[in-house]
Design a protein around this motif. Structure first.
Motif, short mmCIF file in Angstrom:
data_model
loop_
_atom_site.label_atom_id
_atom_site.label_comp_id
_atom_site.label_asym_id
_atom_site.label_seq_id
_atom_site.Cartn_x
_atom_site.Cartn_y
_atom_site.Cartn_z
N TRP A 1 -11.52 -10.16 -1.89
CA TRP A 1 -12.31 -9.24 -1.57
C TRP A 1 -11.96 -7.81 -1.31
CZ3 TRP A 1 -12.18 -6.52 3.10
CH2 TRP A 1 -11.63 -6.86 3.86
N LEU A 2 -10.39 -7.68 -1.10
CA LEU A 2 -9.84 -6.57 -0.67
C LEU A 2 -8.54 -6.28 -1.36
CD1 LEU A 2 -8.93 -3.96 1.06
CD2 LEU A 2 -8.10 -5.47 2.55
N LYS A 3 -8.31 -5.20 -2.16
CA LYS A 3 -6.97 -4.93 -2.72
C LYS A 3 -6.42 -3.64 -2.27
CE LYS A 3 -8.18 -7.16 -7.20
NZ LYS A 3 -8.20 -7.02 -8.51
N SER A 4 -5.40 -3.76 -1.74
CA SER A 4 -4.71 -2.55 -0.80
C SER A 4 -3.53 -2.36 -1.17
CB SER A 4 -4.99 -3.09 0.59
OG SER A 4 -4.39 -1.85 1.31
N HIS A 5 -3.04 -1.27 -1.51
CA HIS A 5 -1.67 -0.62 -1.84
C HIS A 5 -1.15 0.28 -0.74
CE1 HIS A 5 -2.96 -1.58 -6.04
NE2 HIS A 5 -1.74 -1.66 -6.28
N HIS A 6 0.16 -0.14 -0.20
CA HIS A 6 0.58 0.48 1.01
C HIS A 6 1.62 1.42 0.84
CE1 HIS A 6 -2.00 -2.58 2.70
NE2 HIS A 6 -1.15 -3.39 2.55
N LEU B 1 -0.82 5.42 4.50
CA LEU B 1 -1.54 5.79 3.51
C LEU B 1 -1.94 4.71 2.62
CD1 LEU B 1 -0.79 9.09 1.21
CD2 LEU B 1 -2.38 7.00 0.51
N ASN B 2 -3.17 4.00 2.86
CA ASN B 2 -3.58 2.92 2.33
C ASN B 2 -4.69 3.17 1.07
OD1 ASN B 2 -1.98 1.16 3.82
ND2 ASN B 2 -3.73 0.46 5.18
N ASP B 3 -4.27 2.76 -0.04
CA ASP B 3 -5.35 2.89 -1.07
C ASP B 3 -6.09 1.51 -1.29
OD1 ASP B 3 -6.47 3.90 -3.66
OD2 ASP B 3 -4.33 3.97 -4.70
N ASP B 4 -7.32 1.36 -0.82
CA ASP B 4 -8.04 0.39 -1.06
C ASP B 4 -9.22 0.22 -1.71
OD1 ASP B 4 -6.28 -0.10 1.15
OD2 ASP B 4 -8.04 0.11 2.79
N SER B 5 -9.59 -0.90 -2.19
CA SER B 5 -10.75 -1.14 -3.05
C SER B 5 -11.30 -2.37 -2.32
CB SER B 5 -10.33 -1.37 -4.38
OG SER B 5 -11.50 -1.68 -5.16
N SER C 1 -13.80 2.38 -3.36
CA SER C 1 -12.45 2.83 -3.27
C SER C 1 -12.13 3.84 -2.33
CB SER C 1 -12.01 3.17 -4.93
OG SER C 1 -12.23 2.03 -5.79
N PHE C 2 -11.46 3.90 -1.50
CA PHE C 2 -11.27 4.84 -0.79
C PHE C 2 -9.59 4.80 0.00
CE2 PHE C 2 -12.03 1.27 1.80
CZ PHE C 2 -11.53 1.17 2.98
N LEU C 3 -9.29 6.09 0.29
CA LEU C 3 -7.84 6.18 1.01
C LEU C 3 -8.25 6.27 2.54
CD1 LEU C 3 -6.54 9.11 -0.91
CD2 LEU C 3 -6.31 6.75 -1.44
N GLN C 4 -7.44 5.47 3.27
CA GLN C 4 -7.45 5.39 4.71
C GLN C 4 -5.91 5.92 5.13
OE1 GLN C 4 -7.71 2.23 8.21
NE2 GLN C 4 -9.68 2.88 7.40
N ILE C 5 -5.98 7.01 5.99
CA ILE C 5 -5.03 7.74 6.45
C ILE C 5 -4.74 7.78 7.77
CG2 ILE C 5 -3.70 10.02 6.15
CD1 ILE C 5 -5.24 9.97 3.52
#
Length: 237
Positions: free
Chosen positions: A18-23, A44-48, A114-118
Motif C-alpha cells: 500500500w506504501l512505496k517509500s524512497h528514503h 526526505l521521504n518520497d512516498d506513494s 504521491s508526496f514528499l515528507q521532510i
C-alpha cells in the motif's frame, strides 16, 4: 565548496504494498551511517500511497515536519482537532514540539497520492505544537524560484522553528538560474523532482540530489525541462 551527491537509485526503499517509500536519509529499517542528515535536514521521504490507504495515528515530538503533495490528495488529522486535505501545490507544515499525534491517509479511494515528507531539526525544543498550510500558484515558479517557507514570521508566511528556507523552481530547457548561500555555516540541498540539470559540475536527473556547503553562488544549467526543490538549512554537526 563541499558537495555530496545522492543519486536516486542509491536511496533506501521500502515496499509495503500500500506504501512505496524512497528514503534519502536513514529512516525506519534503512540505515546508512553516511546518510543520517544534511545539516538540519533529517528526513526526505518520497512516498506513494494507494487509494484508501494511509498512516494510522502515530506520535511525533520536537521535529519540524513539511509535507509537499506532488500528485493526488492527502488527508491529515491530528489530536488537536485539525483536519485538512493537502493537494498538489499545497504545502503543509507541523511543528511537533511537545508532542502531537496525527494520521495521514490518501483522500481518494481509487487514485494514488504521491508526496514528499521532510523533517527538519528545530532550533528550539518543546514548543507548543502548531500546524499551517498554504496553496502556492505554480505559475509563480515558471522559470523562476518560488520561496514557499522562510524564517520570516510575517502573517501569512509559512515558517519553521529553524533558520530554513524551502524554494521550488520549474524551468524550461536552456533557462539557467543561480543559487546563493544563505550565509556562513549554511548549506543548500537540491532535490530534482523531474528533468535534468547541471550544477557544481554534476549532472542530476529525476530524484537525484546534491548538497552544497561552504559555497557562495552556483549556476544551475537546465539541460531538459526540470522541476526541483531547494532546502537551505544550518549545517549542524
Amino acid at each position: 565548496m563541499k558537495k555530496i551527491i545522492h543519486r536516486a537509485a542509491s536511496r533506501g526503499f521500502a515496499n509495503h504494498g500500500w506504501l512505496k517509500s524512497h528514503h534519502t536519509f536513514s529512516f525506519a529499517n534503512y540505515y546508512d551511517p553516511e546518510r543520517i542528515h544534511f545539516g538540519a535536514l533529517r528526513v526526505l521521504n518520497d512516498d506513494s500511497v494507494k487509494g484508501g490507504m494511509g498512516f494510522g495515528a502515530h506520535p511525533h515530538d520536537n521535529m519540524e515536519i513539511v509535507s509537499i503533495v506532488l500528485e493526488g490528495a492527502l488527508e491529515h488529522k491530528d489530536n488537536t482537532g485539525k483536519q485538512e486535505v493537502i493537494r498538489r501545490n499545497d504545502v503543509q507544515l507541523m511543528s511537533a514540539g511537545t508532542g502531537v499525534v496525527h494520521s495521514e491517509f490518501n483522500a481518494s479511494k481509487t487514485e494514488d497520492v504521491s508526496f514528499l515528507q521532510i523533517w527538519i531539526f528545530p532550533n528550539e525544543r518543546n514548543v507548543t505544537p502548531r500546524y499551517a498550510q498554504k496553496t502556492f500558484d505554480p505559475a509563480a515558479r515558471e522559470n523562476t524560484l518560488q520561496e514557499i517557507i522562510s524564517p520570516d514570521r510575517t502573517a501569512g508566511n509559512l515558517w519553521l522553528h529553524q533558520d530554513a528556507w524551502f524554494t521550488l523552481g520549474k524551468f524550461d530547457a536552456g533557462k539557467p538560474t543561480s543559487i546563493k548561500s544563505k550565509g556562513e555555516n549554511m548549506g543548500t540541498y537540491l532535490f530534482v523532482l523531474d528533468g535534468e540539470i547541471e550544477v557544481a559540475g554534476e549532472v542530476l536527473n529525476k530524484r537525484d540530489a546534491i548538497g552544497l556547503s561552504e559555497y557562495t553562488e552556483e549556476l544551475i544549467k537546465v539541460n531538459k525541462a526540470a522541476e526541483f526543490l531547494l532546502i537551505d538549512v544550518p549545517m549542524l554537526q
